[in-house]
Design a protein around this motif. Structure first.
Motif, short mmCIF file in Angstrom:
data_model
loop_
_atom_site.label_atom_id
_atom_site.label_comp_id
_atom_site.label_asym_id
_atom_site.label_seq_id
_atom_site.Cartn_x
_atom_site.Cartn_y
_atom_site.Cartn_z
N SER A 172 -16.10 2.55 8.93
CA SER A 172 -14.89 2.16 9.78
C SER A 172 -14.70 0.71 9.23
O SER A 172 -13.57 0.26 9.69
CB SER A 172 -15.27 2.04 11.21
N VAL A 219 -11.31 0.35 7.57
CA VAL A 219 -10.38 0.73 8.40
C VAL A 219 -9.82 -0.58 9.37
O VAL A 219 -8.55 -0.76 9.37
CB VAL A 219 -10.75 2.20 9.16
N ARG A 238 -6.13 -3.35 8.98
CA ARG A 238 -5.16 -3.50 9.72
C ARG A 238 -4.45 -4.82 9.91
O ARG A 238 -3.25 -4.70 10.28
CB ARG A 238 -5.66 -3.19 11.29
N ARG A 253 -3.14 -4.65 4.22
CA ARG A 253 -3.70 -3.80 3.16
C ARG A 253 -4.07 -4.61 1.86
O ARG A 253 -3.22 -5.39 1.52
CB ARG A 253 -2.54 -2.88 2.58
N ASN A 281 -2.73 3.41 2.84
CA ASN A 281 -4.09 3.37 3.40
C ASN A 281 -4.40 4.57 3.99
O ASN A 281 -5.74 5.07 3.60
CB ASN A 281 -4.56 2.29 4.25
N ARG A 282 -3.66 5.38 4.67
CA ARG A 282 -4.08 6.68 5.31
C ARG A 282 -4.53 7.61 4.32
O ARG A 282 -5.28 8.26 4.55
CB ARG A 282 -2.79 7.19 6.30
N PHE A 285 -7.68 6.48 2.30
CA PHE A 285 -9.13 6.48 2.88
C PHE A 285 -9.34 7.77 2.92
O PHE A 285 -10.54 8.27 2.78
CB PHE A 285 -8.90 6.02 4.39
N ARG A 286 -8.61 8.91 3.07
CA ARG A 286 -8.88 10.20 3.28
C ARG A 286 -9.39 10.72 1.94
O ARG A 286 -10.42 11.60 1.73
CB ARG A 286 -7.62 11.20 3.96
N TYR A 310 -12.89 8.65 0.99
CA TYR A 310 -13.98 9.19 1.56
C TYR A 310 -14.24 10.85 1.29
O TYR A 310 -15.32 11.17 1.29
CB TYR A 310 -13.73 9.10 3.15
#
Length: 392
Positions: free
Chosen positions: A187, A190, A194, A197, A271-272, A275-276, A279
């Protein structure tokens, strides 16, 4: 090293649109340190599974590989945004490499004795250097960029302190504590981003993950080499070892083919998605490395050194191979498929590879054939789709 690199006082963010951005020699050296850690994790997984300790072996591997992967991710994404390649940056990276080697040295004790003290000590070394890098980045930034860098530094300090405190708790608290702190670690980016970026470079990030994938697939090639050596040294087991060698190589070659099927950097827009995708590579990389460990288990079974059934030895290869195929489809391949038939190739192959476990001593060879056929089918379907497009 240039005079500019020697004199650079501040760390400035690199442009995410920089042309011809690629991995640096320092990053490649950093990756080589992880070869040691991945090899250690694979060796302990082989030992545990070959002795029939499936739950302990897989559980320990999940924990340890997460630590290896996260350490690599922390450095890679920072470097993509702030690699200045000056003297302070290089020294900090060398310190992180030392931490990786300490982590690798602690892996056997973590597996065998549930003692994570050395592994966590390696993480403390890596994190101290990385926090220093983020603080230096904050010094060179202003406004939201400075806030992001400080959030990274503060988040890493808080989470790493919690990992050290976890060592002081009873062993019974480790599993639950690991899950909680792993989520906290994930986290940090993430929350930090915010504010703004960081300037990670899509092409550079895609290349770095591809290079690490090659490293773990290389560990699987090494396992196939062990099988060849065993076949030469123990001719009585050659009939069982040859299918393992052939099937294992087919799985590895196909795994490479599937991963590098298309330019994934074109799909890393923000980033969305990043990150997916980033990870999700825990499953890609972890399963890829586990395939190599599984091949060694299959070899040990064929040479009568493993205390497991033929189906358990087969599953040590087929299950991680199945996970790899599905993970690569989910993160990569599905972005390049235009028809339902194309989309079904990899998930279908994953199911068939898992089902091949029932073939026992022929399972690895059958899994390899399934993977090779999946490559051929994918190429055929792609050719048909291209042929059906109107010219121009």
């Amino acid at each position: 090293m240039t005079e500019q690199q020697l004199r650079r006082p501040r760390m400035r963010a690199r442009s995410p649109h920089e042309a011809h951005r690629s991995a640096t020699p320092l990053e490649l050296l950093f990756d080589l340190c992880f070869v040691v850690a991945v090899a250690q994790a694979g060796a302990r997984l082989v030992h545990s599974v070959a002795e029939g300790s499936f739950a302990a072996g897989v559980g320990g591997y999940v924990f340890v590989f997460f630590a290896i992967w996260l350490a690599w991710v922390n450095f890679t994404w920072f470097a993509s945004a702030y690699d200045t390649d000056d003297v302070p940056y290089r020294i900090a990276t060398f310190v992180q490499m030392c931490g990786v080697l300490v982590l690798a040295a602690g892996i056997p004790r973590a597996f065998d004795e549930d003692d994570f003290s050395i592994a966590v000590a390696g993480y403390v070394i890596m994190r101290l250097a990385l926090v220093g890098q983020w603080l230096r980045a904050a010094h060179g930034e202003t406004g939201a960029g400075r806030t992001t860098a400080l959030r990274y530094a503060g988040g890493l300090v808080v989470v790493q302190t919690a990992w050290v405190l976890l060592l002081q708790l009873p062993d019974s608290a480790w599993s639950a504590g690991f899950v909680i702190l792993a989520a906290a670690d994930l986290s940090v980016p993430v929350i930090a981003e915010r504010a703004r970026r960081t300037g990670w470079h899509p092409h550079h990030i895609a290349e770095r993950h591809g290079l690490f994938t090659i490293i773990v697939l290389g560990e699987t090639i090494a396992a196939a080499t062990v099988a060849v050596q065993s076949a030469l040294n123990e001719s009585s087991a050659a009939d069982d070892l040859v299918p393992i060698v052939v099937g294992g190589l087919l799985v590895v070659f196909s795994a490479f083919w599937f991963y590098f099927a298309g330019p994934i950097h074109e799909h890393l827009h923000g980033n969305r998605e990043a990150f997916r995708w980033g990870y999700g590579h825990y499953f890609v990389l972890g399963s890829a490395a586990a395939i190599g460990a599984g091949l060694e288990v299959a070899v040990e079974h064929a040479t009568h050194h493993a205390h497991v059934s033929v189906y358990a030895a087969a599953a040590a290869v087929t299950i991680p191979a199945s996970i790899y195929l599905f993970s690569v489809w989910l993160l990569h391949a599905r972005h390049f498929k235009r028809t339902l038939a194309q989309q079904l190739v990899l998930p279908g192959a994953a199911v068939l590879v898992a089902a091949s476990t029932a073939a026992g001593r022929w399972a690895v060879l059958l899994a390899g054939v399934v993977c090779a056929v999946a490559v051929a089918v994918g190429l055929t379907l792609e050719r048909r789709v291209r042929a059906s497009r109107p010219p121009g």
